[in-house]
Design a protein around this motif. Sequence first.
Motif, PDB file in Angstrom:
ATOM      1  N   GLU C  25       0.809  -1.228   0.000  1.00 41.51           N
ATOM      2  CA  GLU C  25       0.000   0.000   0.000  1.00 41.51           C
ATOM      3  C   GLU C  25       0.844   1.282   0.000  1.00 41.51           C
ATOM      4  N   PHE C  27       3.875   3.653  -2.453  1.00 46.53           N
ATOM      5  CA  PHE C  27       4.685   3.717  -3.673  1.00 46.53           C
ATOM      6  C   PHE C  27       6.163   3.768  -3.359  1.00 46.53           C
TER       7      PHE C  27
ATOM      8  N   LYS D  86      -0.906   9.148 -10.555  1.00 47.69           N
ATOM      9  CA  LYS D  86       0.000   8.019 -10.371  1.00 47.69           C
ATOM     10  C   LYS D  86      -0.601   7.068  -9.332  1.00 47.69           C
ATOM     11  N   MET D  87      -1.229   7.627  -8.293  1.00 49.86           N
ATOM     12  CA  MET D  87      -1.835   6.740  -7.279  1.00 49.86           C
ATOM     13  C   MET D  87      -2.958   5.923  -7.903  1.00 49.86           C
ATOM     14  N   GLN D 235      14.955  13.087 -13.282  1.00 51.38           N
ATOM     15  CA  GLN D 235      13.895  12.092 -12.993  1.00 51.38           C
ATOM     16  C   GLN D 235      12.690  12.458 -13.871  1.00 51.38           C
ATOM     17  N   LYS D 303      -6.017   2.684  -1.057  1.00 46.30           N
ATOM     18  CA  LYS D 303      -5.379   2.997   0.229  1.00 46.30           C
ATOM     19  C   LYS D 303      -3.871   3.030   0.017  1.00 46.30           C
ATOM     20  N   GLY D 304      -3.160   4.015   0.584  1.00 49.59           N
ATOM     21  CA  GLY D 304      -1.702   4.016   0.435  1.00 49.59           C
ATOM     22  C   GLY D 304      -1.179   5.434   0.462  1.00 49.59           C
ATOM     23  N   GLU D 305       0.124   5.591   0.216  1.00 49.99           N
ATOM     24  CA  GLU D 305       0.714   6.938   0.263  1.00 49.99           C
ATOM     25  C   GLU D 305       1.729   7.054  -0.876  1.00 49.99           C
ATOM     26  N   ILE D 306       1.992   8.300  -1.273  1.00 51.18           N
ATOM     27  CA  ILE D 306       2.936   8.521  -2.378  1.00 51.18           C
ATOM     28  C   ILE D 306       3.648   9.842  -2.130  1.00 51.18           C
ATOM     29  N   TYR D 307       4.910   9.919  -2.568  1.00 50.87           N
ATOM     30  CA  TYR D 307       5.624  11.198  -2.541  1.00 50.87           C
ATOM     31  C   TYR D 307       6.063  11.480  -3.970  1.00 50.87           C
ATOM     32  N   ARG D 309       7.470  14.101  -6.927  1.00 51.81           N
ATOM     33  CA  ARG D 309       8.225  15.367  -7.059  1.00 51.81           C
ATOM     34  C   ARG D 309       8.099  15.871  -8.487  1.00 51.81           C
ATOM     35  N   GLU D 316      11.984  22.084  -6.466  1.00 44.80           N
ATOM     36  CA  GLU D 316      11.360  20.754  -6.413  1.00 44.80           C
ATOM     37  C   GLU D 316      10.097  20.859  -5.570  1.00 44.80           C
ATOM     38  N   TYR D 320       3.191  14.877  -0.794  1.00 50.10           N
ATOM     39  CA  TYR D 320       3.126  13.615  -0.033  1.00 50.10           C
ATOM     40  C   TYR D 320       1.653  13.393   0.291  1.00 50.10           C
ATOM     41  N   VAL D 322      -1.451  10.892   1.470  1.00 48.13           N
ATOM     42  CA  VAL D 322      -1.836   9.626   2.128  1.00 48.13           C
ATOM     43  C   VAL D 322      -3.338   9.470   1.917  1.00 48.13           C
ATOM     44  N   LEU D 330      -6.426  11.723   3.297  1.00 49.11           N
ATOM     45  CA  LEU D 330      -6.123  11.708   4.728  1.00 49.11           C
ATOM     46  C   LEU D 330      -5.102  12.811   5.031  1.00 49.11           C
ATOM     47  N   ARG D 331      -4.117  12.980   4.107  1.00 48.73           N
ATOM     48  CA  ARG D 331      -3.079  13.978   4.383  1.00 48.73           C
ATOM     49  C   ARG D 331      -2.469  14.398   3.048  1.00 48.73           C
ATOM     50  N   LYS D 333       0.669  16.756   2.087  1.00 50.32           N
ATOM     51  CA  LYS D 333       1.734  17.662   2.531  1.00 50.32           C
ATOM     52  C   LYS D 333       2.421  18.187   1.285  1.00 50.32           C
TER      53      LYS D 333
END
Lengths: 415, 163, 162, 373
Positions: C25, C27, D86-87, D235, D303-307, D309, D316, D320, D322, D330-331, D333
């Motif tokens: 869950e 990335f 992307k999520m 990147q 469900k999950g989180e990603i950062y 850039r 940059e 972030y 969640v 949920l969040r 940032k």
Amino acid sequence: MIQSLANWILSFEVLSGLGSSVAWGLSLFVVSALIFVFVAANAIILVYFERKVSAFMQVRLGPMRVGKFGTLQTVADALKLLQKEDIIPRSADKVLFIIGPWIILIASVVTFAAIPFSDSLLAANMNIGLFYIVSISSIVVLGIVMAGWASNNKWSLYGAMRSAAQVISYEIPVGITLIAVVAVVGSLNLQTIIQAQGGTGNLFHWIPIPLPNWFIFHSPFLFLAAFVYLIGATAEINRTPFDIPESESELVAGFMTEFSGLRWALFFLSEYANATLVAFLVSILFLGGWQSPFSNYAGAQIGFTIITLVAAMWTVFVKAKVNRLSIYPVGLALIITIAAWLFPGFAIWLASPGIFWMFMKAGSIIFLLMWFRWTFPRLRVDQLMYVSWKVILPLSLINLMGVAVWMWLTGEIQF
Amino acid sequence: MGALNHKFNENILITSLDKLLNWSRSGSEWYFQFGLACCAIEMMSAAAARHDLERFGAMPRSSPRQADVMIVAGTVTLKMATRVKRLYEQMAEPKYVISMGSCANSGGPYWQHGYHVLKGVDQIVPVDIYIPGCPPRPEALIEGLLHLQKKMREEHILAKKED
Amino acid sequence: MTEQEIYADLSAKFSDKIVELIEAETFNPTVVVAPAAITEVCHYLKDTETLNFNSLMNLAGHDTDGESDLSVIYHLHSTELDHYITLKAFTNRENSEVSSVANIYGTADWHEREAWDLYGIKFTGHPDLKRILLEEDWEGHPLKKDYVAAEFYRGMRIEKVK
Amino acid sequence: MGRLHAEEMILNMGPQHPSTHGVLRLKLRTDGEIVSHIEPVIGYLHRSFEKHAENLEYQQVTPFCGRCDYLAAMGSEHGYAMAVEKMMGIELPERVEYLRVIFAELQRIASHLVAVGTFGLDVGAITPFIYCFRERELILDLFEMASGARLLYNYIWIGGLAHDIPPGFVEKTYEFLDDFDKRIAEYNQILTGNKIFVERAADVGVLTPEVAINYGVTGPSLRASGVNIDLRRTQPYSIYDRFDFDIPLGEGAQGTIGDSWDRYYVRVREMEESAKIVRQALDQLPVEGDVKSAVPKRIRPPKGEIYFRSENARGELGYYIVSNGKNVPLRVKMRSPAFSNLSVINEIGHGWMISDVIAILGSLDIVLGEIDR
């Protein structure tokens, strides 16, 4: 002029009962009132002129709505400043706060007494005219320090300290450059300085190009002295690129931060009075004051045709932008040339020295000062000191020696 | 002008003098260079080349003492609110406030969840003109300034108040 | 190096302080670290040649649902070797305490002050831990899920939220 | 007699100051003109973007992203949209990708124009500021044609765009690009080569690469120190790998590498590069493709989180996010570049004079909405 004015007042029978001293006092009052009105009106016009010039340089229109083309803009500003509340900060030093701006204004207005506007029109024909101007105009910094210190605000304190350092360190090179001019003429009287620049001679007394006998063409050293004086004088009146005492972007409004309403208007008035003073001095000392560049009316006709041709070619080829705006100057020059050729009387008047040339030269110098303001960034305090002590001061010393050697070489003086 | 305020009864001389004073005040609104957030960028582009505020005599002044109009351009947060109040009090008397943008009018998009946003600058400073929009276009700011000029023209400085 | 190799390397070095590697869950696989050990782990990550994590991209506080523990997330990146790792430290809600990395990464100084300001997570060893975004006399830490805004602040009304 | 030690003065370059680019307060400890310590006090524009993001649905958060960095709103919206896509694993049509790159790069030019203009204003030259805004107005016209707004757009939605571009947009953009190249030469003539400007900016506030990376400085300020990090190249996200553009680095042409002049000049050259990207993107713009085809009806990321850039105008920009499967995040940032870029000012600003501190602040190009979020 005061002499003639006093006699003119005494010539009236009804007033002849007055003693000569009262007439003398009356004429003194009238002349000084005239000068103050000239300075005030001049400031009003110059503020409008500066806002318009800066607008055109920045691709925008400037004041348009208040009066036709915004002409009444500065009148509206002045009237509004009259209505503003006169704030004196509680913890400010009241006495200094009140008299600070007045000292600056009086110092800059009083120096106009010695400025000869034309060969007959001058307030006081002092034989120490130049010395008088330089000494009085150094009181301005006293007023600035007073105003800056009295307003009990860190920003204005910075502004005051910076301006004190700046003006004092630029007095010296300016003074030495003036000595160079006085060395050529031999007298401090501004009228004789101008009279010494009449007629035409060749460039630098050496290269046979017929040019008016102004001091800027007198010798390469005086040519350099003209620019040294211009730089030093710009620094002395706190105008960009030396405007660190009231730099908007750093010190909020420099030493003027705590002043509001009419008191602030006095600063504004004296700033433009100083600018005009410097413009007059540059044109008197180096550009031949009210001397006309053309010796006779034929010269005037040929001169103005050349000016029109140069203006036309500049607009068509160099700027390559022939639109409504760029036609005006060329059109004006064309009209004057045609008038000069058709009416010899007009050409003679053009060629004769007079107040027209004095104001033309002073106006162009003021335009130059404004041009500086809207193109150059601002120098830092230590760079400013570096320019004064390490660059301009040695240059003005070299100019002083150079003028003497040049005059010896070209045989103006014999040892 | 404090001493002369509202001391004379209405007659031809006074009303025409009032008109002159109002004309001069409305002709030169010097606004206080005081941008908070996105509306400040629109205020800057209103002062720049295309929509030139200088056409109406409005000149940016960076010190509160010399400004007449305070344009609150952007979101007034609670931390900034005390500063805005102090700056308003430092301005010289005939002063006006334009609240530019919905953030200054009522808290704007930050009304519901903005715990740190002051819901409308009129809670701390009397506002003369509200300009809606987020951010309002430069033309809207100019319209606000013109409305303020109209408001200034109707003021009576010297004539007695009709209360 | 991939995250799994870094996790293996870390758990070999700090066996007890590294809790687990979360890969589901998310990335970017996250290494959960004990809150007190964050400083040594970051020192190790930054100083060893093979890892060389010299850039802390992001440091964020997080409160899942108002009851369970607060957590701090570190996104690390190495500009030379171009590999990434994410660290997470859980800390209980009452007196949340995490060791500070402000002396290792300059950018962490302000990010940690913001985490303290909005989440109330104290960072031991931080040179100057005080509120960065809100005024000193602001009560409570707004981004916690169970935060209720006060009625007035210095006489100015804050509308009742939610 | 030793150094005449005068008492140090605390000078508050307060939340209202003509050249703090918004509501930033710098507590300067000064000894005469020399500034011995700078402590930036921020938070005067803290509008709690993250609190809003926890109470609003995913697509309702997009306008707030633009309002954080109001000088590069397209860039912020683009970053947020890509993070959520992307999520959710959404595949975008080619046309949307190209249009997004065009708008992001035009927004970079507009933001750099403001940065270059206000840097000139801080150093005292008023006219370049007005010239830069003249070009910016042309770009805002293009944005207005496409999205209807001048400054804050809510145009890049999650999964596509709000509307397709109107006819005539491509021609107008070509027209702008042809005219823009002449303008860069104009800036170089009036500001870059100006002796006083060089005197004020060269060798002032030198930022070494190690300090820059340690303090998390990113974007043009980092590249001016010679560090070759540009997320569009190192990147590559979206379709930036299809365009050839080079990354201008600071060479210390007028002083040491990494001084304020370099930071200024990297931005000027970056504008040329962005113009090149927009030109290539316009050439390869696919004509067919509906911009709203990939916009999901209900946005519920797993469900999950990603950062994630992306390279915004200031550096940059990281998101972030969640998610717990519901339609409200949920969040969220936002790692704002200006927040870290500003934190380095004491490191490179102390020891200089007040006017230099202002020049350094101007060269860092900060936006307070993004710092305080």
